[in-house]
Design a protein around this motif. Structure first.
Motif, PDB file in Angstrom:
ATOM      1  N   LYS A 106      13.414  -4.566  -6.388  1.00 20.90           N
ATOM      2  CA  LYS A 106      12.175  -4.837  -7.106  1.00 20.90           C
ATOM      3  C   LYS A 106      11.726  -3.552  -7.795  1.00 20.90           C
ATOM      4  CE  LYS A 106      10.604  -8.572  -4.069  1.00 20.90           C
ATOM      5  NZ  LYS A 106       9.492  -9.067  -3.204  1.00 20.90           N
ATOM      6  N   PRO A 107      12.214  -3.316  -9.004  1.00 21.11           N
ATOM      7  CA  PRO A 107      11.900  -2.050  -9.676  1.00 21.11           C
ATOM      8  C   PRO A 107      10.418  -1.929 -10.019  1.00 21.11           C
ATOM      9  CG  PRO A 107      13.007  -3.560 -11.182  1.00 21.11           C
ATOM     10  CD  PRO A 107      13.056  -4.186  -9.842  1.00 21.11           C
ATOM     11  N   SER A 108       9.893  -0.724  -9.832  1.00 20.85           N
ATOM     12  CA  SER A 108       8.503  -0.440 -10.166  1.00 20.85           C
ATOM     13  C   SER A 108       8.434   0.290 -11.500  1.00 20.85           C
ATOM     14  CB  SER A 108       7.874   0.432  -9.080  1.00 20.85           C
ATOM     15  OG  SER A 108       8.468   1.729  -9.086  1.00 20.85           O
ATOM     16  N   ALA A 109       7.240   0.469 -12.007  1.00 19.51           N
ATOM     17  CA  ALA A 109       7.058   1.221 -13.241  1.00 19.51           C
ATOM     18  C   ALA A 109       7.540   2.654 -13.077  1.00 19.51           C
ATOM     19  CB  ALA A 109       5.583   1.190 -13.652  1.00 19.51           C
ATOM     20  N   ASP A 110       7.344   3.216 -11.899  1.00 13.54           N
ATOM     21  CA  ASP A 110       7.807   4.591 -11.648  1.00 13.54           C
ATOM     22  C   ASP A 110       9.330   4.664 -11.674  1.00 13.54           C
ATOM     23  OD1 ASP A 110       5.238   5.539 -11.430  1.00 13.54           O
ATOM     24  OD2 ASP A 110       5.194   5.466  -9.226  1.00 13.54           O
ATOM     25  N   ALA A 116      14.200   6.178 -17.451  1.00 16.68           N
ATOM     26  CA  ALA A 116      14.015   6.427 -18.885  1.00 16.68           C
ATOM     27  C   ALA A 116      14.073   7.916 -19.196  1.00 16.68           C
ATOM     28  CB  ALA A 116      12.691   5.835 -19.357  1.00 16.68           C
ATOM     29  N   ASN A 117      13.490   8.730 -18.336  1.00 12.43           N
ATOM     30  CA  ASN A 117      13.498  10.185 -18.564  1.00 12.43           C
ATOM     31  C   ASN A 117      14.913  10.746 -18.528  1.00 12.43           C
ATOM     32  OD1 ASN A 117      10.734  10.300 -18.870  1.00 12.43           O
ATOM     33  ND2 ASN A 117      10.335  10.834 -16.732  1.00 12.43           N
ATOM     34  N   ILE A 118      15.724  10.259 -17.592  1.00 12.20           N
ATOM     35  CA  ILE A 118      17.113  10.720 -17.509  1.00 12.20           C
ATOM     36  C   ILE A 118      17.900  10.269 -18.737  1.00 12.20           C
ATOM     37  CG2 ILE A 118      19.299  10.458 -16.272  1.00 12.20           C
ATOM     38  CD1 ILE A 118      17.761  10.388 -13.684  1.00 12.20           C
ATOM     39  N   LEU A 119      17.755   8.994 -19.095  1.00 15.88           N
ATOM     40  CA  LEU A 119      18.501   8.478 -20.242  1.00 15.88           C
ATOM     41  C   LEU A 119      18.089   9.186 -21.533  1.00 15.88           C
ATOM     42  CD1 LEU A 119      18.528   4.625 -19.515  1.00 15.88           C
ATOM     43  CD2 LEU A 119      20.317   6.304 -19.018  1.00 15.88           C
ATOM     44  N   LEU A 154      11.360  -2.171 -21.536  1.00 13.87           N
ATOM     45  CA  LEU A 154      10.629  -0.927 -21.311  1.00 13.87           C
ATOM     46  C   LEU A 154      11.481   0.286 -21.687  1.00 13.87           C
ATOM     47  CD1 LEU A 154       8.889  -1.750 -17.912  1.00 13.87           C
ATOM     48  CD2 LEU A 154       7.780  -1.476 -20.138  1.00 13.87           C
ATOM     49  N   LEU A 155      12.756   0.251 -21.325  1.00 14.06           N
ATOM     50  CA  LEU A 155      13.645   1.367 -21.661  1.00 14.06           C
ATOM     51  C   LEU A 155      13.768   1.527 -23.176  1.00 14.06           C
ATOM     52  CD1 LEU A 155      16.545   0.857 -19.078  1.00 14.06           C
ATOM     53  CD2 LEU A 155      14.769   2.615 -19.017  1.00 14.06           C
ATOM     54  N   LEU A 156      13.977   0.419 -23.869  1.00 11.21           N
ATOM     55  CA  LEU A 156      14.172   0.480 -25.315  1.00 11.21           C
ATOM     56  C   LEU A 156      12.880   0.790 -26.062  1.00 11.21           C
ATOM     57  CD1 LEU A 156      16.689  -2.466 -25.691  1.00 11.21           C
ATOM     58  CD2 LEU A 156      17.178  -0.027 -25.954  1.00 11.21           C
TER      59      LEU A 156
END
Length: 269
Positions: A106-110, A116-119, A154-156
């Motif tokens: 269950k992924p969270s916003a964090d 996203a920061n790593i990518l 969110l990532l994109l």
């Protein structure tokens, strides 16, 4: 001017052969009628030797899957990606693609922010190195985060397009409960590469056109969406990996994307 996408093969589909004879397997790919490959490893092959084989047999190679070490510090990630960029440029690749990322059930916003920061960190490095960076999805990226948006969206949204393109795996989009063609068109122009993966019963994948994924509908939209390369990928086989890859190629022949004479020549007909 719209151009029909080039039909290629993700080399992971022939890993059983590539592990024994990587360069010889590339010849088999060309003989079958595929026009391009996407790498999932180089089997310790010198870049100059691989480039020579690709040039000699006339096989395009625009991209490779490159795993990230998410638990390492940024300096280690940067060192690893620098080596990948150098190798990729020597063999003429245009894209480096991360094929997977660790996310909790269950992924969270964090969790998404951390990823996203790593990518974005990697994407900026790849961009500055003269290549483009992308992410390849599975089904878990289509989970909702805090009942708001899906992970992939969110990532994109958060990462600039210069630093991250999408390599949509259309089969996994289907398995994530979404329509592949909808996602392809939503991000048209940011999806130069796609994976064609078909699923039959359960989570078992099958030859292209033999399963339940609407890949024919997607195929009709690829030119409009700006897709440059379609890569066939399959992990489970009823007979052999080679036979499955030949059967998948028939889907593109039957739908007018790949000329039949290419495959006939490659199969020795």
């Amino acid at each position: 001017m719209r151009v029909a996408p080039i039909i290629g093969l993700q080399m992971y589909s022939l890993r059983d052969l590539a592990e024994k004879d990587f360069l010889g397997t590339l010849h088999k790919v060309k003989e079958m009628g595929y026009q391009a490959v996407e790498f999932s490893g180089y089997y310790a092959t010198p870049a100059s030797e691989l480039k020579s084989v690709l040039d000699n047999i006339g096989l395009k190679a625009p991209s490779a899957h490159v795993s990230l070490h998410y638990d390492d510090d940024r300096s280690k990630i940067k060192h690893d990606i620098t080596k990948q960029i150098e190798y990729a440029k020597e063999i003429g690749l245009e894209y480096l693609i991360t094929p997977w990322a660790p996310l909790p059930e269950k992924p969270s916003a964090d969790d998404v922010t951390y990823l996203a920061n790593i990518l974005e960190f990697v994407g900026k490095q790849v961009y500055e190195g003269g290549l483009q960076y992308g992410y390849h999805n599975h089904d878990f990226e289509f989970k909702m985060v805090d009942n708001n948006k899906r992970v992939i969206d969110l990532l994109l949204e958060r990462i600039p397009a210069d630093y991250l393109i999408a390599e949509f795996d259309l089969g996994w989009i289907h398995m994530g409960g979404q329509k592949p063609v909808d996602y392809l068109m939503r991000y048209a122009g940011r999806v130069p590469l796609v994976h064609f993966k078909d699923f039959g019963a359960g989570r078992r994948d099958t030859e292209i056109g033999k399963g339940n994924v609407d890949l024919k509908g997607v195929l009709q939209a690829t030119e409009e969406a700006g897709v440059q390369y379609i890569f066939v990928e399959q992990e489970q086989f009823s007979s052999s990996s080679v036979e499955s890859m030949k059967k998948s190629l028939e889907f593109f022949q039957e739908n007018g994307v790949l000329q039949i004479e290419h495959a006939q020549k490659g199969n020795g007909c």
